[in-house]
Write a protein that holds these residues in place. Structure first.
Motif, PDB file in Angstrom:
ATOM      1  N   LYS A  40      -7.956   3.972  -4.124  1.00  0.00           N
ATOM      2  CA  LYS A  40      -7.609   3.823  -5.532  1.00  0.00           C
ATOM      3  C   LYS A  40      -6.287   3.073  -5.638  1.00  0.00           C
ATOM      4  O   LYS A  40      -5.404   3.229  -4.816  1.00  0.00           O
ATOM      5  N   GLY A  41      -6.167   2.264  -6.700  1.00  0.00           N
ATOM      6  CA  GLY A  41      -4.899   1.581  -6.956  1.00  0.00           C
ATOM      7  C   GLY A  41      -4.844   0.178  -6.387  1.00  0.00           C
ATOM      8  O   GLY A  41      -5.716  -0.244  -5.621  1.00  0.00           O
ATOM      9  N   GLY A  42      -3.799  -0.552  -6.784  1.00  0.00           N
ATOM     10  CA  GLY A  42      -3.567  -1.901  -6.292  1.00  0.00           C
ATOM     11  C   GLY A  42      -2.974  -1.891  -4.903  1.00  0.00           C
ATOM     12  O   GLY A  42      -2.999  -0.867  -4.194  1.00  0.00           O
ATOM     13  N   TYR A  43      -2.403  -3.035  -4.502  1.00  0.00           N
ATOM     14  CA  TYR A  43      -1.968  -3.187  -3.115  1.00  0.00           C
ATOM     15  C   TYR A  43      -0.899  -2.172  -2.715  1.00  0.00           C
ATOM     16  O   TYR A  43      -1.015  -1.526  -1.663  1.00  0.00           O
ATOM     17  N   THR A  44       0.141  -2.018  -3.516  1.00  0.00           N
ATOM     18  CA  THR A  44       1.240  -1.117  -3.149  1.00  0.00           C
ATOM     19  C   THR A  44       0.757   0.322  -3.041  1.00  0.00           C
ATOM     20  O   THR A  44       1.123   1.048  -2.104  1.00  0.00           O
ATOM     21  N   ALA A  45      -0.086   0.742  -4.004  1.00  0.00           N
ATOM     22  CA  ALA A  45      -0.631   2.112  -3.960  1.00  0.00           C
ATOM     23  C   ALA A  45      -1.504   2.301  -2.722  1.00  0.00           C
ATOM     24  O   ALA A  45      -1.459   3.358  -2.066  1.00  0.00           O
ATOM     25  N   TYR A  46      -2.305   1.280  -2.392  1.00  0.00           N
ATOM     26  CA  TYR A  46      -3.159   1.358  -1.197  1.00  0.00           C
ATOM     27  C   TYR A  46      -2.324   1.501   0.073  1.00  0.00           C
ATOM     28  O   TYR A  46      -2.628   2.318   0.953  1.00  0.00           O
ATOM     29  N   GLU A  90       0.121   7.379   4.377  1.00  0.00           N
ATOM     30  CA  GLU A  90       0.043   8.847   4.301  1.00  0.00           C
ATOM     31  C   GLU A  90      -1.171   9.363   5.069  1.00  0.00           C
ATOM     32  O   GLU A  90      -1.073  10.340   5.818  1.00  0.00           O
ATOM     33  N   ASP A  91      -2.327   8.720   4.870  1.00  0.00           N
ATOM     34  CA  ASP A  91      -3.556   9.145   5.561  1.00  0.00           C
ATOM     35  C   ASP A  91      -3.408   9.010   7.073  1.00  0.00           C
ATOM     36  O   ASP A  91      -3.861   9.878   7.835  1.00  0.00           O
ATOM     37  N   LEU A  92      -2.788   7.904   7.506  1.00  0.00           N
ATOM     38  CA  LEU A  92      -2.614   7.679   8.936  1.00  0.00           C
ATOM     39  C   LEU A  92      -1.677   8.718   9.541  1.00  0.00           C
ATOM     40  O   LEU A  92      -1.926   9.231  10.644  1.00  0.00           O
ATOM     41  N   GLU A  93      -0.629   9.048   8.816  1.00  0.00           N
ATOM     42  CA  GLU A  93       0.312  10.067   9.292  1.00  0.00           C
ATOM     43  C   GLU A  93      -0.377  11.424   9.417  1.00  0.00           C
ATOM     44  O   GLU A  93      -0.195  12.141  10.411  1.00  0.00           O
ATOM     45  N   ILE A  94      -1.193  11.778   8.425  1.00  0.00           N
ATOM     46  CA  ILE A  94      -1.936  13.046   8.456  1.00  0.00           C
ATOM     47  C   ILE A  94      -2.924  13.048   9.621  1.00  0.00           C
ATOM     48  O   ILE A  94      -3.064  14.051  10.341  1.00  0.00           O
ATOM     49  N   ALA A  95      -3.634  11.924   9.813  1.00  0.00           N
ATOM     50  CA  ALA A  95      -4.625  11.831  10.892  1.00  0.00           C
ATOM     51  C   ALA A  95      -3.966  12.005  12.256  1.00  0.00           C
ATOM     52  O   ALA A  95      -4.486  12.720  13.132  1.00  0.00           O
TER      53      ALA A  95
END
Length: 645
Positions: free
Chosen positions: A239-245, A251-256
């Motif tokens: 969801k969201g434009g480039y900066t939000a992505y 964040e997802d990579l850090e959690i993974a």
């Protein structure tokens, strides 16, 4: 409601999978950015969606209402047809309707019309209006004006256009094509800031859906609300434009990674328990060992190592500092070509460790100014002075300093013969040239690969003042971000020509705007430039920088400004009146159409003929008023630009 679905699409090039399991939905009104490194398959995915490339698994499902538009389908003919007529060609069905309607109107006006003729006239008119017949010429002209074609340039034959101009005509045809799902592959290429702003406005007001491949992060943030990423042969939706992505991905990579490391830690903890139980060497301990080993098997079955990020360039610009704080001073520069002045009165001052950007419309002379500063061109008047100890290096956007016949390896080694082969290969490796890639000829490289070679040569030079002409052209987003980090950490000084607004906002300390009558200095980044351009601060800055010694020139400038201000007032009045009259005409046309459709008039042939004639006259006046409004609006914008230049 989804207008287009992709279900588990897999595509191979030979034995190698380009991407697999690609699944997504496009809803009505979706605004999607498609990102990924060069070569990951973005353009190929577009072609597969269009049916131009065969895929090896999965399926695309298109709703019956979906009409896909793609730039490459709008071929630009090599002919004497004008730019305007070339763009009008997308409206051929509407123009055919218009022609049939004109013929019928003429027949009806000649004598007593039959009921069949009047019924056909009403049917054709309704269809003509429903398909945009009342506005198609205005829309074509407006789109070309927005993309930078003046009314005079719209009459130029297509055959004399440059590659960039043809791309803009192609884009105009696509935007006007009537498609409700646009596939836009790098639409911002060849566009200056004014055309970019127009395109953004068009897309924000566009009612259909679109997917955009672009490396312009500022543009993506402005016009997209979802992001598809092609990476490691998979597509992930955010969801969201480039900066939000980018933020969500990090964040997802850090959690993974945290989850993966916790699982590894738990596996190692259980293995420790097993070793301890083995030392006890009792029967009950072996029962525990068996249980723990099954637990490890379950954990290892669920253990997924996060995918590694694509390799990134490793820029590292470093230099010895110059003796002085004054890096560059250029005063009163002027140059002309074929008797026409490109710019005059251009003043530039760059101080140590500044990150300065040069902005201006296409054709304003930015590259020419850089060549003057590098003393590759001689100005008609003015001076260029470098500070003591300044060593300047130039990145030419055309990369003319590269030799097509040399290998990548030789291009670097010949420039820096004191480096060892190991040092050269290590440097090339940091710019993603490894293995047999270093023996490729420069002539067969892609634009992005050539850009990396040219940037590496400059990086190795040790220059303490870099002049970079569109350095992010041809670079994918990851490489642009690596360059940004290098510029931000560079201990020297940079002067950059760029349309990359994200780069400007992130790194600029000051901007220069180049116009026909010289330069204007603005502190800050691109957003500051926009704010200054919208107010009187730019004009005040221009007045403040004029030296007292140029009194006679100031008087002339004052007189010209007064003339411009007078013309602006007149044109503003004309534009306002035209807008008011256009609104009146559109209302009268609507009322006339309603009268023709009224039951009490439907059988009155004379009344219908009278209304038809009136409608034709109103439409003719509307076209004339709209054309004049467009011409006056363009002239008004030109004068406003001159006023602040």
């Amino acid at each position: 409601m989804a207008i287009f679905n992709s279900k588990d699409i897999t595509l191979y090039f030979g034995a190698e999978m380009l991407f697999g399991g690609v699944t997504f939905e496009v809803e009505k009104g979706d605004r999607i950015g498609l990102v990924g490194v060069n070569g990951c398959g973005k353009t190929t995915l577009f072609k597969a969606m269009r049916g131009e490339v065969e895929y090896d698994g999965g399926e695309f499902v298109k709703s019956k209402d979906a009409v896909l538009g793609y730039m490459e389908q709008h071929v630009i003919r090599e002919s004497s047809v004008s730019v305007y007529d070339e763009v009008l060609s997308v409206f051929e069905p509407v123009m055919e309707l218009e022609s049939r309607l004109d013929e019928l109107n003429h027949k009806i006006a000649e004598g007593a019309p039959t009921k069949e003729q009047l019924d056909e006239q009403m049917h054709l008119r309704e269809k003509f209006e429903a398909e945009g017949g009342l506005t198609y010429r205005t829309r074509a002209m407006s789109s070309l004006l927005g993309l930078g074609f003046t009314l005079e340039e719209q009459e130029k034959p297509v055959s004399v256009l440059s590659g960039g101009e043809k791309a803009k005509v192609q884009l105009a045809k696509l935007l006007l094509s009537g498609a409700n799902l646009l596939l836009l592959d790098e639409p911002t290429n060849h566009l200056d800031v004014a055309a970019l702003t127009w395109l953004e406005k068009f897309l924000l007001e566009y009612r259909g859906a679109y997917i955009i491949i672009s490396h312009d992060r500022y543009f993506l943030d402005r016009v997209t609300t979802r992001t598809f990423e092609l990476e490691n042969k998979r597509l992930t939706a955010y969801k969201g434009g480039y900066t939000a992505y980018r933020k969500k991905k990090e964040e997802d990579l850090e959690i993974a990674w945290r989850h993966y490391e916790n699982q590894l830690e738990e596996i190692n903890r259980i293995k420790g328990i097993i070793e301890q139980q083995k030392r006890f060497n009792q029967e009950r301990n072996y029962i525990t060992i068996a249980s723990k080993e099954k637990q490890i098997e379950r954990l290892e079955a669920d253990l997924v190592k996060p995918q590694s990020l694509p390799k990134k360039l490793r820029f590292d610009f470093s230099c010895t500092e110059p003796v002085t704080d004054e890096i560059l001073t250029a005063k009163n520069l002027q140059i002309s070509f074929d008797g026409t002045t490109l710019f005059s009165g251009a003043d530039i001052e760059v101080r140590k460790r500044e990150r300065v950007f040069l902005l201006g419309t296409n054709g304003s002379g930015k590259t020419t100014l850089f060549k003057i500063l590098m003393k590759q061109l001689a100005p008609e008047q003015g001076t260029v002075t470098y500070g003591a100890g300044v060593k300047a290096g130039y990145y030419d956007q055309l990369m003319t300093g590269l030799s097509d016949n040399k290998t990548v390896m030789d291009e670097i080694w010949d420039a820096y013969p004191k480096m060892s082969q190991t040092q050269v290969r290590t440097a090339l490796g940091s710019f993603l040239f490894s293995g047999e890639d270093v023996f490729k000829k420069i002539g067969v490289l892609s634009g992005g690969e050539k850009a990396r070679v040219a940037l590496l040569k400059l990086m190795l030079s040790g220059c303490n003042f870099l002049l970079l002409d569109e350095p992010t052209n041809h670079l994918d987003i990851n490489s642009r971000e690596a360059l940004e980090d290098a510029i931000a950490g560079y201990n020297g000084t940079v002067f950059i020509i760029s349309h990359d607004r994200y780069l400007i906002n992130k790194t600029a300390t000051r901007l220069y705007k180049l116009g026909k009558s010289g330069t204007i200095s603005i502190n800050g980044g691109y957003d500051d430039f926009l704010a200054a351009s919208e107010g009187e601060t730019v004009l005040s800055a221009a007045k403040a920088k004029e030296p007292a010694a140029q009194d006679s020139a100031n008087k002339l400038d004052y007189k010209r400004r007064k003339e411009i201000q007078s013309d602006i007032r007149k044109l503003t009045t004309r534009v306002t009146k035209a807008e008011s009259r256009i609104a009146e005409l559109e209302e009268e046309i609507e009322q006339t159409n309603a009268a023709m459709a009224a039951p009490e008039n439907s059988a009155d042939y004379e009344k219908i003929a009278e209304l038809s004639q009136k409608l034709s006259e109103l439409q003719s006046e509307l076209d004339s008023q709209t054309e004049q409004w467009l011409a006056d609006s363009e002239e008004l914008e030109t004068l406003k630009t001159e006023q602040y230049s």
